[in-house]
Design a protein around this motif. Structure first.
Motif, short mmCIF file in Angstrom:
data_model
loop_
_atom_site.label_atom_id
_atom_site.label_comp_id
_atom_site.label_asym_id
_atom_site.label_seq_id
_atom_site.Cartn_x
_atom_site.Cartn_y
_atom_site.Cartn_z
N TYR A 257 -27.16 50.64 -18.02
CA TYR A 257 -28.06 50.48 -19.15
C TYR A 257 -27.79 51.52 -20.22
CZ TYR A 257 -30.88 47.15 -16.52
OH TYR A 257 -31.31 46.06 -15.85
N THR A 258 -28.08 51.16 -21.48
CA THR A 258 -28.01 52.11 -22.58
C THR A 258 -29.39 52.72 -22.72
OG1 THR A 258 -28.56 50.39 -24.17
CG2 THR A 258 -26.23 50.85 -23.86
N GLU A 259 -29.52 53.94 -22.29
CA GLU A 259 -30.80 54.65 -22.32
C GLU A 259 -30.56 56.09 -22.69
OE1 GLU A 259 -34.23 53.87 -21.71
OE2 GLU A 259 -33.21 52.04 -22.26
N THR B 4 -47.74 64.58 -26.88
CA THR B 4 -47.12 64.21 -28.15
C THR B 4 -45.62 64.05 -28.01
OG1 THR B 4 -46.98 66.54 -28.79
CG2 THR B 4 -48.90 65.30 -29.56
N ARG B 5 -45.18 63.82 -26.77
CA ARG B 5 -43.75 63.58 -26.60
C ARG B 5 -43.41 62.27 -27.30
NH1 ARG B 5 -43.73 63.47 -20.32
NH2 ARG B 5 -45.53 62.25 -20.89
N ALA B 6 -42.18 62.18 -27.78
CA ALA B 6 -41.75 60.97 -28.46
C ALA B 6 -41.83 59.79 -27.50
CB ALA B 6 -40.33 61.13 -28.98
N ALA B 7 -42.46 58.74 -27.94
CA ALA B 7 -42.59 57.55 -27.10
C ALA B 7 -41.32 56.71 -27.21
CB ALA B 7 -43.79 56.72 -27.54
N ASP B 8 -40.81 56.31 -26.07
CA ASP B 8 -39.66 55.43 -26.03
C ASP B 8 -40.20 54.02 -25.86
OD1 ASP B 8 -37.36 53.98 -25.61
OD2 ASP B 8 -36.68 55.15 -23.90
N THR B 9 -40.27 53.28 -26.95
CA THR B 9 -40.83 51.94 -26.89
C THR B 9 -39.75 50.86 -26.78
OG1 THR B 9 -40.88 51.85 -29.30
CG2 THR B 9 -42.88 52.62 -28.18
N THR B 10 -38.49 51.28 -26.65
CA THR B 10 -37.39 50.34 -26.53
C THR B 10 -37.12 50.06 -25.06
OG1 THR B 10 -36.41 51.29 -28.51
CG2 THR B 10 -34.99 49.91 -27.15
N PRO B 11 -37.18 48.81 -24.65
CA PRO B 11 -36.90 48.52 -23.24
C PRO B 11 -35.43 48.78 -22.92
CG PRO B 11 -37.18 46.49 -24.49
CD PRO B 11 -37.50 47.62 -25.42
N PRO B 12 -35.12 49.08 -21.66
CA PRO B 12 -33.73 49.27 -21.27
C PRO B 12 -32.89 48.03 -21.59
CG PRO B 12 -35.20 49.98 -19.53
CD PRO B 12 -36.05 49.28 -20.55
N VAL B 13 -31.66 48.26 -22.04
CA VAL B 13 -30.74 47.17 -22.41
C VAL B 13 -29.47 47.33 -21.59
CG1 VAL B 13 -29.37 46.18 -24.29
CG2 VAL B 13 -31.67 47.06 -24.75
N ILE B 14 -28.98 46.23 -21.01
CA ILE B 14 -27.75 46.28 -20.22
C ILE B 14 -26.57 46.53 -21.14
CG2 ILE B 14 -26.17 44.95 -18.76
CD1 ILE B 14 -28.59 43.49 -17.62
N GLY C 63 -29.94 57.16 -12.06
CA GLY C 63 -29.57 57.51 -13.43
C GLY C 63 -29.80 56.35 -14.37
N LYS C 64 -28.71 55.85 -14.95
CA LYS C 64 -28.79 54.73 -15.89
C LYS C 64 -28.21 53.46 -15.31
CE LYS C 64 -28.33 57.90 -19.75
NZ LYS C 64 -27.71 58.18 -21.03
N THR C 65 -28.09 53.39 -13.98
CA THR C 65 -27.51 52.21 -13.37
C THR C 65 -28.46 51.57 -12.36
OG1 THR C 65 -26.44 53.39 -11.55
CG2 THR C 65 -25.16 53.12 -13.57
N VAL C 66 -28.33 50.26 -12.26
CA VAL C 66 -29.04 49.48 -11.24
C VAL C 66 -27.96 48.77 -10.45
CG1 VAL C 66 -30.61 47.56 -10.83
CG2 VAL C 66 -31.07 49.16 -12.71
N THR C 67 -27.95 48.99 -9.13
CA THR C 67 -26.97 48.35 -8.26
C THR C 67 -27.67 47.28 -7.44
OG1 THR C 67 -25.67 50.37 -8.15
CG2 THR C 67 -25.24 48.70 -6.46
N LEU C 68 -27.20 46.06 -7.59
CA LEU C 68 -27.72 44.94 -6.81
C LEU C 68 -26.74 44.67 -5.67
CD1 LEU C 68 -28.65 42.47 -9.72
CD2 LEU C 68 -30.07 44.25 -8.68
N THR C 69 -27.24 44.69 -4.45
CA THR C 69 -26.41 44.31 -3.31
C THR C 69 -26.64 42.83 -3.07
OG1 THR C 69 -26.56 46.53 -2.38
CG2 THR C 69 -25.89 44.76 -0.88
#
Length: 168
Positions: A96-98, A72-82, A132-138
């Protein structure tokens, strides 16, 4: 038979009022799970003392249900947003804002990203790292200061779990 015969000590929830079928053989109730639970080892027990079969034989002990899962954990239905995108040399860092972290174990492949700069050809993405909340593209090359606009797009794979997603 009444509610005092039901053992909810390992149920992670409560039962509503019991209702008997017309013949008194089938009893039903609505189960309401507790809040903020993630447990796969739940059972509901029934104290069989005083319960009789059609021949009048008394049962004894407690019979427990099979294990069932309550989540019954709260569902996060919002996709990650840059939130921000910063290019330094051959690194494009997307923040990302998460509420929580992104899933580093099941992240998207480099081929899911397309990067280009104004007036130049596409820039290949060599690797993707999530922390964490970052995606690094090389990138395959450094972005120069003359390239004032860099565009990045992401295409979710048609199948599989390797996508940019919440860790939970």
């Amino acid at each position: 038979f009444d509610a005092s015969k039901i053992d909810l000590s390992n149920a992670n929830g409560t039962l509503g009022p019991l209702t008997a079928s017309a013949d008194g053989k089938t009893w039903t109730a609505t189960f309401t799970p507790s809040a903020n639970i993630n447990d796969a080892s739940n059972t509901i027990g029934v104290n069989m003392s005083g319960v009789r079969d059609l021949a009048g034989n008394s049962a004894t002990g407690t019979i427990a249900s099979a294990n069932y899962t309550v989540d019954t954990r709260a569902a996060d239905t919002t996709p990650p947003v840059i939130h921000t995108a910063v290019v330094t040399g051959n690194q494009l860092v997307l923040t990302y804002t998460e509420e929580g972290s992104l899933d580093a174990a099941n992240t998207a492949a480099a081929s899911a990203f397309a990067v280009s700069s104004a007036g130049n050809a596409a820039i290949s993405v060599n690797s993707v790292a999530v922390s964490g909340k970052t995606v690094t593209l090389t990138l395959s090359r450094a972005v120069t200061s003359a390239e004032t606009t860099v565009t990045v797009s992401y295409t979710k794979p048609a199948s599989g779990n390797n996508v940019i997603q919440d860790a939970a």
